[in-house]
Enzyme design. Structure first.
Site, PDB file in Angstrom:
ATOM      1  N   ARG A 165       6.018 -29.223  -4.557  1.00  0.00           N
ATOM      2  CA  ARG A 165       6.578 -28.192  -3.684  1.00  0.00           C
ATOM      3  C   ARG A 165       5.537 -27.742  -2.653  1.00  0.00           C
ATOM      4  NH1 ARG A 165       7.899 -26.716  -9.103  1.00  0.00           N
ATOM      5  NH2 ARG A 165      10.146 -26.679  -9.528  1.00  0.00           N
ATOM      6  N   LYS A 212       6.020 -23.386 -10.717  1.00  0.00           N
ATOM      7  CA  LYS A 212       6.724 -22.113 -10.875  1.00  0.00           C
ATOM      8  C   LYS A 212       6.381 -21.506 -12.232  1.00  0.00           C
ATOM      9  CE  LYS A 212      10.728 -22.659  -7.840  1.00  0.00           C
ATOM     10  NZ  LYS A 212      12.193 -22.658  -7.771  1.00  0.00           N
ATOM     11  N   HIS A 259      10.644 -29.667   1.534  1.00  0.00           N
ATOM     12  CA  HIS A 259      11.598 -29.807   0.434  1.00  0.00           C
ATOM     13  C   HIS A 259      12.430 -31.093   0.573  1.00  0.00           C
ATOM     14  CE1 HIS A 259      12.340 -27.416  -3.077  1.00  0.00           C
ATOM     15  NE2 HIS A 259      13.603 -27.761  -3.049  1.00  0.00           N
ATOM     16  N   ARG A 301      10.439 -33.770  -0.849  1.00  0.00           N
ATOM     17  CA  ARG A 301      10.526 -33.687  -2.330  1.00  0.00           C
ATOM     18  C   ARG A 301      11.816 -34.356  -2.804  1.00  0.00           C
ATOM     19  NH1 ARG A 301       9.089 -30.601  -6.950  1.00  0.00           N
ATOM     20  NH2 ARG A 301      10.760 -29.414  -7.936  1.00  0.00           N
ATOM     21  N   HIS A 318      11.001 -29.565 -12.959  1.00  0.00           N
ATOM     22  CA  HIS A 318      12.297 -28.886 -13.076  1.00  0.00           C
ATOM     23  C   HIS A 318      12.435 -28.309 -14.485  1.00  0.00           C
ATOM     24  CE1 HIS A 318      14.394 -31.352  -9.680  1.00  0.00           C
ATOM     25  NE2 HIS A 318      13.859 -30.241  -9.223  1.00  0.00           N
ATOM     26  N   TYR A 346      20.205 -35.339  -8.123  1.00  0.00           N
ATOM     27  CA  TYR A 346      19.772 -36.496  -7.339  1.00  0.00           C
ATOM     28  C   TYR A 346      20.516 -37.768  -7.716  1.00  0.00           C
ATOM     29  CZ  TYR A 346      16.056 -33.328  -6.057  1.00  0.00           C
ATOM     30  OH  TYR A 346      15.362 -32.237  -5.597  1.00  0.00           O
TER      31      TYR A 346
END
Length: 323
Positions: A163, A187, A260, A263, A286, A295
């Site tokens: 990210r 994150k 993004h 990514r 994730h 995806y």
């Protein structure tokens, strides 16, 4: 609607402290990002103002019912608020009351029954491998620090799928060309190791050489950022956005020229080339496999289009089958 119960000054202080302790809870215990913490703080302030007709000192969240909360959601919808924003605000309310519930301040969560319409799932934008290759392989001045850095930024995003905040947060010691690994802080402060290939390792070595010639040695090498401005300071998020846009604009045809999208492109190409779904989930950091599965819809769309173009029976038009 509006709750204007006669709250005493000490009651007001207690409610202010409740909200403050909730914000500290999501920041320190749940490790929410600074951006999410700010959004939740603003959501609560907005809700508090609306619920009291602009008199936040009268706010009493403990007497709110599900019906009261629905009125706010309805108000947001009628005001033209985007569905994604409404969902986040509802999530703020749910989290806040869940916090009060665990602290035994309320005995039920009035926000848990808020039912919102499901959002349509938009497939992520992505770039084609040939477009990315063209952008990365375009000739640059090997002695120009900014050109070297910008090409490396594009290649890092596409090769690793990290990210924007993770790229900016990379320390020099986190980038290991001997093992071909990045140590990334994702994150909720979760660390993960991201592998990369020989091409990126070679570019990193070249970048480090020119950076050493261009920028004075950092005062604290252990905390020195990997990607820097020419004066050695870390990059700003908006600068990274500009670098990606200006580097890609003449090479790709996607509507969204952003980190993004790079990514997304990394994930899509890994899956198209047979990578395991769980491995891609771990690589991207994730939390949920469902996010990564998005995806696979792109790869299926590609497969469907290729089938229609390539399979001889798919191209046959309906006709006289009885002759």
């Amino acid at each position: 609607m509006h709750h204007s119960s006669g709250i005493t000054p000490s009651g007001r202080v207690a409610i202010d402290m409740l909200i403050e302790s909730f914000i500290n809870h999501i920041r320190c215990e749940l490790n929410y990002s600074a951006h999410t913490v700010l959004s939740y703080t603003n959501d609560l302030s907005e809700w508090r103002l609306w619920a009291t007709d602009g008199h936040p000192d009268r706010f009493d969240p403990l007497s709110m019912t599900t019906s009261d909360l629905r009125q706010w959601i309805l108000h947001l919808s009628e005001s033209g608020c985007a569905p994604t924003t409404i969902r986040r605000k509802a999530s703020t309310l749910r989290s806040f009351y869940r916090f009060l519930l665990t602290r035994k301040i309320v005995d039920q969560n009035p926000a848990s029954d808020l039912v919102l319409a499901k959002l349509p799932r938009h497939l992520p934008n992505y770039f084609r491998p040939s477009e990315i290759a063209e952008a990365i392989e375009t000739k640059i001045d090997e002695n120009d620090f900014i050109q070297q850095r910008n090409r490396l930024i594009i290649t890092t995003f596409y090769s690793t799928g990290i990210r924007r905040a993770e790229l900016i947060g990379l320390k020099d010691i986190d980038v290991d060309t001997a093992r071909c690994e990045l140590k990334v802080l994702g994150k909720r402060n979760k660390e993960r190791i991201v592998p990369f290939g020989d091409e990126l390792a070679h570019m990193i070595t070249l970048y480090r050489q020119i950076r050493q010639d261009t920028i004075p040695a950092p005062a604290a090498p252990q905390t020195a950022p990997f990607f820097t401005r020419p004066d050695g300071r870390p990059l700003h998020p908006s600068a990274v956005e500009r670098i990606v846009k200006s580097t890609l604009i003449t090479h790709v045809h996607s509507g969204r020229l952003s980190p993004h999208t790079l990514r997304h492109s990394c994930a899509t190409d890994l899956l198209n080339n047979g990578a395991d779904l769980t491995a891609v989930q771990q690589l991207l950091g994730h939390k949920s496999l469902a996010t990564t599965q998005l995806y696979t819809h792109i790869t299926y769309r590609e497969l469907s289009q290729n089938y229609q173009l390539a399979h001889p029976r798919a191209q046959k038009k309906g006709g006289n089958h009885g002759s």
